[in-house]
Structures are given as C-alpha cells and as structure tokens.
Design a protein around this motif. Structure first.
Motif, PDB file in Angstrom:
ATOM      1  N   VAL A 291      -5.925   3.321  -4.891  1.00 52.34           N
ATOM      2  CA  VAL A 291      -4.962   2.583  -4.072  1.00 52.34           C
ATOM      3  C   VAL A 291      -5.467   2.487  -2.633  1.00 52.34           C
ATOM      4  CG1 VAL A 291      -2.626   2.601  -3.101  1.00 52.34           C
ATOM      5  CG2 VAL A 291      -2.979   3.170  -5.516  1.00 52.34           C
ATOM      6  N   PHE A 292      -5.953   3.601  -2.116  1.00 51.55           N
ATOM      7  CA  PHE A 292      -6.480   3.641  -0.740  1.00 51.55           C
ATOM      8  C   PHE A 292      -7.645   2.658  -0.573  1.00 51.55           C
ATOM      9  CE2 PHE A 292      -9.637   5.704   2.176  1.00 51.55           C
ATOM     10  CZ  PHE A 292      -8.954   5.488   3.358  1.00 51.55           C
TER      11      PHE A 292
ATOM     12  N   ILE B 143     -13.662  14.181  -4.538  1.00 54.07           N
ATOM     13  CA  ILE B 143     -13.742  12.845  -5.129  1.00 54.07           C
ATOM     14  C   ILE B 143     -14.557  11.971  -4.204  1.00 54.07           C
ATOM     15  CG2 ILE B 143     -12.423  10.795  -5.814  1.00 54.07           C
ATOM     16  CD1 ILE B 143     -10.068  12.596  -6.412  1.00 54.07           C
ATOM     17  N   SER B 144     -15.447  11.196  -4.759  1.00 51.71           N
ATOM     18  CA  SER B 144     -16.249  10.292  -3.950  1.00 51.71           C
ATOM     19  C   SER B 144     -15.414   9.084  -3.555  1.00 51.71           C
ATOM     20  CB  SER B 144     -17.494   9.842  -4.706  1.00 51.71           C
ATOM     21  OG  SER B 144     -18.162   8.852  -3.970  1.00 51.71           O
ATOM     22  N   PRO B 145     -15.403   8.720  -2.258  1.00 56.37           N
ATOM     23  CA  PRO B 145     -14.628   7.558  -1.830  1.00 56.37           C
ATOM     24  C   PRO B 145     -15.278   6.236  -2.232  1.00 56.37           C
ATOM     25  CG  PRO B 145     -15.838   8.483   0.014  1.00 56.37           C
ATOM     26  CD  PRO B 145     -16.061   9.413  -1.142  1.00 56.37           C
ATOM     27  N   ILE B 146     -16.456   6.282  -2.774  1.00 61.93           N
ATOM     28  CA  ILE B 146     -17.181   5.070  -3.171  1.00 61.93           C
ATOM     29  C   ILE B 146     -17.178   4.910  -4.685  1.00 61.93           C
ATOM     30  CG2 ILE B 146     -19.371   3.849  -3.075  1.00 61.93           C
ATOM     31  CD1 ILE B 146     -19.993   5.384  -0.526  1.00 61.93           C
TER      32      ILE B 146
ATOM     33  N   TRP C  89      -6.732  12.004   7.462  1.00 60.83           N
ATOM     34  CA  TRP C  89      -6.088  12.656   6.317  1.00 60.83           C
ATOM     35  C   TRP C  89      -6.889  12.376   5.047  1.00 60.83           C
ATOM     36  CZ3 TRP C  89      -4.378  11.512   1.496  1.00 60.83           C
ATOM     37  CH2 TRP C  89      -3.633  12.501   0.837  1.00 60.83           C
ATOM     38  N   TRP C  90      -7.330  11.160   4.861  1.00 68.56           N
ATOM     39  CA  TRP C  90      -8.080  10.800   3.660  1.00 68.56           C
ATOM     40  C   TRP C  90      -9.446  11.493   3.626  1.00 68.56           C
ATOM     41  CZ3 TRP C  90      -6.354   8.805  -0.652  1.00 68.56           C
ATOM     42  CH2 TRP C  90      -5.134   8.111  -0.636  1.00 68.56           C
TER      43      TRP C  90
ATOM     44  N   TYR D  64       0.827  -1.209   0.000  1.00 63.23           N
ATOM     45  CA  TYR D  64       0.000   0.000   0.000  1.00 63.23           C
ATOM     46  C   TYR D  64       0.864   1.262   0.000  1.00 63.23           C
ATOM     47  CZ  TYR D  64      -2.987   3.601   2.211  1.00 63.23           C
ATOM     48  OH  TYR D  64      -3.647   4.762   2.539  1.00 63.23           O
ATOM     49  N   ILE D  65       1.846   1.307   0.876  1.00 62.06           N
ATOM     50  CA  ILE D  65       2.735   2.467   0.961  1.00 62.06           C
ATOM     51  C   ILE D  65       3.555   2.609  -0.318  1.00 62.06           C
ATOM     52  CG2 ILE D  65       4.723   3.429   2.199  1.00 62.06           C
ATOM     53  CD1 ILE D  65       3.603   2.067   4.745  1.00 62.06           C
TER      54      ILE D  65
END
Length: 354
Positions: free
Chosen positions: A274-275, A351-354, A341-342, A46-47
């Motif tokens: 990625v998140f 931006i929609s997280p979904i 943070w996100w 992930y990082i």
C-alpha cells in the motif's frame, strides 16, 4: 445515437435529458462537468487502505482554516486641489491630462490597482511638470506637496491593492481547486509576482521614476488567468494535514503485531505494498512537485506579504523565511516524519521496500 450528436442535441435543446437512458446520462454528465478527482483523494485512499489492512479506525484530519487578511489602517487624506485655472496653467504637462482623467467618472470608479497606477504616474509626471514651473507659483507649491504626499503613502496604495484585488487576496482563501500533476501557469505566475515585487522594492527604495506602472495590470492578468497561487497554497496545506494524519495512524501500529518474530508477516507485506503503490509512486512525486513550486514562489510571497499591515499572524508564519512553520518547511517536515516511520518499519520487519 452517435455520442457527439447526442451532446449537440442536448446543448441545442433538441433532446430532453428525461428521455435519455441512465448510462447515457452518466456519460453526458462526466463529459460536461469532468470527472477528475482532486490529488488529495489519493492521500485519503492511502490512509483508508492502511487502516482497513490493519483493522484500525482513522481520525478525521482537521479542516483547513481560513487565512484572514487585515483591513489596511486609514491614512490622513490630502485636501490638495488644483483649480480649473491652475490646471489650465499646466497644460504643457502630461500631469494636466492625468489629473483630468482621474477626476472623471472613470477615475472615480478605478480599482485598487488603477488607483496605485494613478499614484505612480502622478509622481513621475509631477516631477517633469515641476521642472517647467516657476517655483514661486501656487501651482508649483501644490503639485510639490501632492507629489510628496503620494510618495510617502505609496506603499499604502500598494497594500490596498494586495488587500482588494481578487487576483491577490484570493491567494490566501480556501478553494476547492488543487493543483494537478501537470498544472499550467507556473512560469507565468513567477514572472507576474516578480513584476509586483520589483514595484514594491522600487517604492521602498524611493526609485519612483524607475517604476513601470503598466506592469501592474499585466501581472494581475496573468495571475487571474491561471489562479496558480491559490491552488498551490490550498494543495500544500492539504498535503501537510494528510501527511500528519497518515503519520498519526501508522504510529499507532505495533511492530511486534505487524511482524512477530518467527511468524507470518502477511499484514506487514500488504501495508508495504500500500505504501509503495500510493505514497511512493503517487503522493511523494506530487509533493516533490509542490516543493519545487514553493522553492521558487515562497521567497516572492515573503517579499509581498511578510510583516505588512494587512497580513495576519497566520499568513506571516506561512511566508516567513527560515521559519519551521512556513509553507515549504511544513510540507517537507510532514513528509519526512512519515517516511521516517516507514524506514523504521522496513528495518524492524526486515522487508525490502523495493
């Protein structure tokens, strides 16, 4: 060659590894050793994906440090002994057999858990024996003194067990093992620790006659079978470090660069993916599992280890109830800081997280 037959031939030395093709060697190796990666490898990926997308370097997370236990302080040794004649004089007591067994070679090589069990059984048997003896006899005086000595120092023997028995002292040692998403042994571990906590509570309350000394070894057997505590603590400490490392990375990112107003925000969408792929779908559920395990086990860790003579300041901090630096709160707070943070990212970049 059939693969199962191939494996059997290797195990029975009918086929040399030197004669196998490379592909088969790899297949054999993965089968014999297993190829599952530790759960923390997902955090690392992930990082790495985040850093490669925004073209920035990452910092190596700080390595975990060993959590030391402290040598138990010595206690004044008792020089009370019963002669052969005096032992014969208490032949009607179970204490006679107990002392004889303890004085033989097996008793002298008993483990710390075995020594604790002996002390408990002596105290319980001694009281029964005293009830049958003349209070003016030398045997009565010696047995009473021995019983009192063992009662006073019983917690010392309990701590010696925590310090010496590998099922317990390895709880705090570094390991290569991490919990999987479907680990075995959680309920057994809870039950085992509750048995040990109960014994400790009964010692502190001087309820010696209530102690079930047989539960000492049954608890250790369950802890040894699964080694759940060590893997859990290792996993949690590693997740905390990797959460902090990931947060350190994203905090170096500039929203104006990621999603400049009126311009293409391709990178922002990529790191959002990625998140979602790594953190939301894999890391967060795993950490929620760890949190659930800790919510059940941390109170038991506190009961067993907190502020004992063998516990170092580092261990005390990790098990202290209500402390912001205990294991449970470290995991929760490190995850929260990262998610915060996100949340700011999605709000700013729209931006929609979904």
């Amino acid at each position: 060659m059939n693969f199962l037959k191939l494996m059997h031939s290797i195990k029975t030395n009918k086929l040399s590894l030197k004669t196998l093709p490379a592909a088969m060697l790899v297949m054999c190796f993965l089968t014999l050793t297993g190829c599952s990666k530790p759960q923390s490898s997902i955090n690392v990926t992930y990082i790495e994906r985040l850093s490669s997308t925004v073209d920035t370097s990452t910092t190596e997370p700080a390595p975990l440090k060993q959590l030391p236990l402290l040598q138990p302080p010595p206690i004044e040794q008792s020089d009370l002994t019963l002669s052969i004649v005096e032992l014969a004089g208490i032949s009607q007591c179970k204490l006679n057999v107990l002392i004889s067994e303890h004085n033989n070679q097996l008793g002298k090589t008993a483990s710390a858990a075995g020594q604790l069990k002996y002390q408990i059984n002596f105290i319980k048997s001694a009281q029964v024996c005293l009830n049958s003896l003349d209070k003016n006899s030398p045997s009565y005086t010696k047995i009473l003194a021995a019983k009192n000595y063992k009662q006073i120092h019983l917690m010392h023997f309990f701590n010696i067990m925590l310090f010496k028995e590998p099922e317990l002292n390895l709880t705090w040692q570094l390991t290569s093992n991490e919990l999987t998403t479907k680990p075995a042994g959680f309920s057994d571990t809870v039950h085992a620790l509750k048995q040990l906590v109960l014994i400790k509570q009964q010692i502190n309350a001087k309820e010696f006659s209530e102690i079930n000394s047989d539960s000492i070894f049954s608890a250790l057997e369950q802890l040894n079978k699964f080694q759940f505590n060590q893997a859990l603590i290792q996993s949690v400490r590693k997740q905390v470090v990797l959460n902090n490392n990931a947060t350190q990375l994203v905090k170096t990112l500039n929203f104006n660069t990621l999603c400049p107003q009126g311009k293409n925000n391709k990178n922002a969408k990529i790191i959002s993916n990625v998140f979602q792929k790594f953190y939301l779908k894999q890391i967060q559920p795993y950490q929620a599992q760890l949190t659930g395990y800790l919510e059940a086990l941390q109170p038991l860790y506190n009961e067993l280890w907190f502020n004992e003579s063998i516990s170092s300041p580092q261990i005390n901090n990790l098990v202290k109830t209500g402390s912001t630096s205990n294991l449970l709160n470290l995991l929760k707070s490190s995850a929260k800081k990262h998610v915060v943070w996100w949340q700011g990212f999605y709000k700013t970049c729209e931006i929609s997280p979904i």
